[in-house]
Motif scaffolding. Structure first.
Motif, mmCIF file in Angstrom:
data_model
loop_
_atom_site.group_PDB
_atom_site.id
_atom_site.type_symbol
_atom_site.label_atom_id
_atom_site.label_comp_id
_atom_site.label_asym_id
_atom_site.label_seq_id
_atom_site.Cartn_x
_atom_site.Cartn_y
_atom_site.Cartn_z
ATOM 1 N N HIS A 1 -5.852 -14.427 -2.530
ATOM 2 C CA HIS A 1 -5.152 -14.373 -3.390
ATOM 3 C C HIS A 1 -4.950 -13.208 -4.453
ATOM 4 O O HIS A 1 -3.917 -12.906 -5.411
ATOM 5 C CB HIS A 1 -5.804 -15.606 -4.467
ATOM 6 C CG HIS A 1 -5.511 -15.922 -5.509
ATOM 7 N ND1 HIS A 1 -5.773 -14.843 -7.222
ATOM 8 C CD2 HIS A 1 -4.598 -17.157 -6.354
ATOM 9 C CE1 HIS A 1 -5.025 -16.011 -7.918
ATOM 10 N NE2 HIS A 1 -4.521 -17.005 -7.351
ATOM 11 N N ARG A 2 -6.070 -12.231 -4.261
ATOM 12 C CA ARG A 2 -6.055 -11.316 -5.742
ATOM 13 C C ARG A 2 -5.110 -9.905 -4.157
ATOM 14 O O ARG A 2 -4.575 -9.955 -5.524
ATOM 15 C CB ARG A 2 -7.738 -10.819 -5.599
ATOM 16 C CG ARG A 2 -8.151 -8.967 -6.048
ATOM 17 C CD ARG A 2 -9.172 -8.184 -5.270
ATOM 18 N NE ARG A 2 -9.598 -7.359 -5.997
ATOM 19 C CZ ARG A 2 -9.960 -6.736 -7.080
ATOM 20 N NH1 ARG A 2 -9.072 -7.246 -8.058
ATOM 21 N NH2 ARG A 2 -9.416 -4.601 -7.252
ATOM 22 N N VAL A 3 -5.293 -10.021 -3.556
ATOM 23 C CA VAL A 3 -4.249 -9.414 -2.717
ATOM 24 C C VAL A 3 -2.242 -9.693 -3.409
ATOM 25 O O VAL A 3 -1.527 -8.526 -3.525
ATOM 26 C CB VAL A 3 -3.871 -9.749 -1.220
ATOM 27 C CG1 VAL A 3 -3.094 -8.720 -0.647
ATOM 28 C CG2 VAL A 3 -5.245 -8.736 -0.752
ATOM 29 N N LEU A 4 -2.339 -10.989 -3.025
ATOM 30 C CA LEU A 4 -1.291 -11.978 -3.413
ATOM 31 C C LEU A 4 -1.167 -11.972 -5.229
ATOM 32 O O LEU A 4 0.352 -11.065 -5.265
ATOM 33 C CB LEU A 4 -1.171 -13.372 -3.163
ATOM 34 C CG LEU A 4 -0.509 -13.433 -1.893
ATOM 35 C CD1 LEU A 4 -1.295 -14.983 -1.366
ATOM 36 C CD2 LEU A 4 0.329 -13.216 -0.838
ATOM 37 N N PHE A 5 -2.093 -11.812 -5.598
ATOM 38 C CA PHE A 5 -1.958 -11.139 -6.942
ATOM 39 C C PHE A 5 -0.887 -10.473 -7.795
ATOM 40 O O PHE A 5 -0.153 -9.668 -7.874
ATOM 41 C CB PHE A 5 -3.486 -11.264 -8.106
ATOM 42 C CG PHE A 5 -3.433 -11.059 -9.646
ATOM 43 C CD1 PHE A 5 -2.555 -12.254 -10.283
ATOM 44 C CD2 PHE A 5 -2.646 -10.116 -10.253
ATOM 45 C CE1 PHE A 5 -2.224 -11.946 -11.951
ATOM 46 C CE2 PHE A 5 -2.954 -9.593 -11.169
ATOM 47 C CZ PHE A 5 -2.550 -11.041 -11.869
ATOM 48 N N TRP A 6 -1.633 -8.841 -7.338
ATOM 49 C CA TRP A 6 -1.430 -7.829 -7.209
ATOM 50 C C TRP A 6 0.446 -7.550 -6.546
ATOM 51 O O TRP A 6 1.505 -6.449 -7.032
ATOM 52 C CB TRP A 6 -1.953 -6.350 -7.193
ATOM 53 C CG TRP A 6 -3.121 -6.925 -7.618
ATOM 54 C CD1 TRP A 6 -4.935 -6.969 -7.648
ATOM 55 C CD2 TRP A 6 -3.443 -6.148 -9.259
ATOM 56 N NE1 TRP A 6 -5.639 -6.774 -8.571
ATOM 57 C CE2 TRP A 6 -4.211 -6.666 -9.714
ATOM 58 C CE3 TRP A 6 -2.532 -5.771 -10.281
ATOM 59 C CZ2 TRP A 6 -5.292 -6.241 -11.108
ATOM 60 C CZ3 TRP A 6 -2.422 -5.433 -11.392
ATOM 61 C CH2 TRP A 6 -4.097 -5.002 -12.002
ATOM 62 N N GLY A 7 0.351 -8.003 -5.619
ATOM 63 C CA GLY A 7 1.313 -8.520 -4.938
ATOM 64 C C GLY A 7 2.589 -8.836 -5.208
ATOM 65 O O GLY A 7 4.343 -8.462 -5.391
ATOM 66 N N ILE A 8 2.020 -10.101 -6.009
ATOM 67 C CA ILE A 8 3.355 -10.485 -6.955
ATOM 68 C C ILE A 8 3.736 -10.092 -7.903
ATOM 69 O O ILE A 8 5.269 -9.567 -8.863
ATOM 70 C CB ILE A 8 3.383 -12.143 -7.288
ATOM 71 C CG1 ILE A 8 3.032 -12.825 -6.165
ATOM 72 C CG2 ILE A 8 3.929 -12.153 -8.415
ATOM 73 C CD1 ILE A 8 3.886 -12.853 -5.315
ATOM 74 N N LEU A 9 2.840 -9.340 -8.802
ATOM 75 C CA LEU A 9 2.754 -7.992 -9.850
ATOM 76 C C LEU A 9 3.939 -7.206 -9.577
ATOM 77 O O LEU A 9 5.005 -7.433 -10.586
ATOM 78 C CB LEU A 9 2.028 -7.857 -9.946
ATOM 79 C CG LEU A 9 1.713 -6.814 -12.205
ATOM 80 C CD1 LEU A 9 2.035 -7.943 -13.145
ATOM 81 C CD2 LEU A 9 0.190 -6.778 -11.864
ATOM 82 N N GLY A 10 4.148 -6.430 -7.972
ATOM 83 C CA GLY A 10 4.493 -5.342 -7.877
ATOM 84 C C GLY A 10 6.482 -6.129 -7.427
ATOM 85 O O GLY A 10 6.992 -5.316 -8.215
ATOM 86 N N ALA A 11 6.145 -6.889 -7.318
ATOM 87 C CA ALA A 11 7.177 -7.357 -6.704
ATOM 88 C C ALA A 11 7.751 -7.930 -8.316
ATOM 89 O O ALA A 11 9.333 -7.549 -7.994
ATOM 90 C CB ALA A 11 7.256 -8.680 -5.757
ATOM 91 N N ILE A 12 7.293 -8.505 -8.808
ATOM 92 C CA ILE A 12 8.320 -8.501 -10.352
ATOM 93 C C ILE A 12 8.906 -7.262 -10.969
ATOM 94 O O ILE A 12 10.621 -7.149 -11.516
ATOM 95 C CB ILE A 12 7.135 -8.995 -11.217
ATOM 96 C CG1 ILE A 12 6.785 -10.715 -10.717
ATOM 97 C CG2 ILE A 12 7.998 -9.012 -12.756
ATOM 98 C CD1 ILE A 12 5.701 -11.252 -12.202
ATOM 99 N N VAL A 13 8.372 -6.207 -10.696
ATOM 100 C CA VAL A 13 8.785 -4.792 -11.583
ATOM 101 C C VAL A 13 9.813 -4.548 -10.492
ATOM 102 O O VAL A 13 11.352 -4.257 -10.825
ATOM 103 C CB VAL A 13 7.255 -3.741 -10.922
ATOM 104 C CG1 VAL A 13 8.902 -2.721 -11.739
ATOM 105 C CG2 VAL A 13 7.163 -4.481 -12.375
ATOM 106 N N PHE A 14 9.626 -4.109 -9.151
ATOM 107 C CA PHE A 14 10.865 -4.161 -8.082
ATOM 108 C C PHE A 14 11.972 -5.114 -8.403
ATOM 109 O O PHE A 14 13.301 -4.537 -8.486
ATOM 110 C CB PHE A 14 10.668 -3.908 -6.371
ATOM 111 C CG PHE A 14 9.326 -2.918 -6.557
ATOM 112 C CD1 PHE A 14 10.077 -1.607 -6.637
ATOM 113 C CD2 PHE A 14 7.983 -3.047 -5.988
ATOM 114 C CE1 PHE A 14 9.088 -0.518 -6.455
ATOM 115 C CE2 PHE A 14 6.799 -1.801 -6.079
ATOM 116 C CZ PHE A 14 7.514 -0.330 -5.688
#
Length: 317
Positions: free
Chosen positions: A109-122
């Motif tokens: 979940h931690r990995v996906l959280f930061w992954g989603i955060l980056g995905a939102i920006v990109f």
């Protein structure tokens, strides 16, 4: 700008509550919890259609494409369903990445959280760029249409079992930048090893997921741009679908083999949207038709997967 700022603040609030309150203590997310959160995110996203109606009905937001309130809602829901359906492919790849790098379930979940955060920006940057292209160069819609048809064909012919994150160019480049540890100790992305900063498998998985999502966005963003070029509808529907990706992963990642016909649904959706783009200046497809095609395709893929026994598929193969 007030509407955009408010929406972004809302997303930040959702993310802060998610990591800082609801998932403050790391734990393995079971199917029941994932199902509840998936239902919550879907409810939030569909409820936001009421906000869309209110914004357009009262002229609170710019309306560059001249949408009626009902039309805006239809386009928002259609765009959301497109992104949600195409996210199934993301789930498959994320599962492969976590397996390849042996990421324990408690840290996923931690990995996906930061992954989603980056995905939102990109994705925000890609959406703004895509909308600007379509607004300035109308012919670009044909390029997007051809690209989506090619993607549908590639998806139909591809063998996803051959995907190996450790053989990817991303992984090789990370190894050039940082030494990579093989052991996972805690949830840290970096550790000190003999005075040298080394990346853990969690960081490697995060980067691979991030860049993989960008590749998937090359499919999903043109697909939603076929529905509307309104930047706020494209952005809000896309981001709200992405927010539910984490819980959807934990819900269906263990059942991916059961949904073996979903890929055919995605092929139909991409092909339909691609054709819609190619004929957009000649044939006007009502929004309810687009919504129906997407919904029926998804339901057909799910129902077929559940009703047709695996043994029958094997015998045909």
């Amino acid at each position: 700008m007030l509407v955009w700022g408010s929406f972004i603040c809302l997303i930040v609030l959702f993310l802060a509550l998610d990591l800082g309150v609801f998932h403050k203590n790391e734990h393995v997310i079971k199917s029941k919890e994932a199902g509840i959160w998936t239902a919550i995110w879907v409810t939030v996203a569909l409820s936001f259609s009421g906000v869309i109606y209110w914004l357009f009905a009262n002229g609170i937001i710019d309306n560059p494409t001249g949408l009626t309130p009902k039309g805006a809602v239809l386009k928002y829901v259609t765009g959301y369903l497109i992104e949600l359906s195409l996210s199934v492919d993301n789930v498959f790849v994320i599962a492969v990445i976590f397996s390849a790098f042996k990421i324990p379930p408690i840290y996923q979940h931690r990995v996906l959280f930061w992954g989603i955060l980056g995905a939102i920006v990109f994705r925000a940057l890609m959406i703004l760029f895509g909308v600007a292209l379509i607004t300035k160069f109308e012919w670009i819609i044909y390029v997007f249409g051809v690209f989506l048809l090619y993607t549908a064909f590639r998806m139909l012919r591809s063998d996803e079992d051959t995907f190996d994150p450790k053989k990817s160019m991303v992984f090789r480049n990370i190894k050039k930048l940082y030494p990579i540890t093989t052991a996972i100790k805690g949830h840290d992305f970096f550790v000190k090893r003999m005075g040298v900063t080394a990346a853990t498998p969690l960081f490697v998985a995060l980067v691979v997921i991030e860049l993989t999502d960008i590749l998937f966005a090359l499919d999903s963003i043109p697909a939603i741009l076929a529905i509307t070029a309104d930047p706020f509808i494209v952005f809000s529907s896309n981001i709200l679908a992405i927010l539910g990706l984490r819980s959807m992963y934990f819900l269906i990642s263990r059942m991916l083999e059961k949904f073996r016909y979903i890929n055919y649904s995605l092929v139909v959706i991409l092909a339909f949207v691609g054709l819609k783009m190619l004929f957009s200046h000649h044939i006007e497809v009502p929004e309810w038709v687009s919504l129906s095609v997407i919904s029926v395709s998804l339901v057909a893929g799910i129902v077929s997967s559940l009703l047709i026994p695996q043994s029958e598929v094997s015998e045909r193969g």
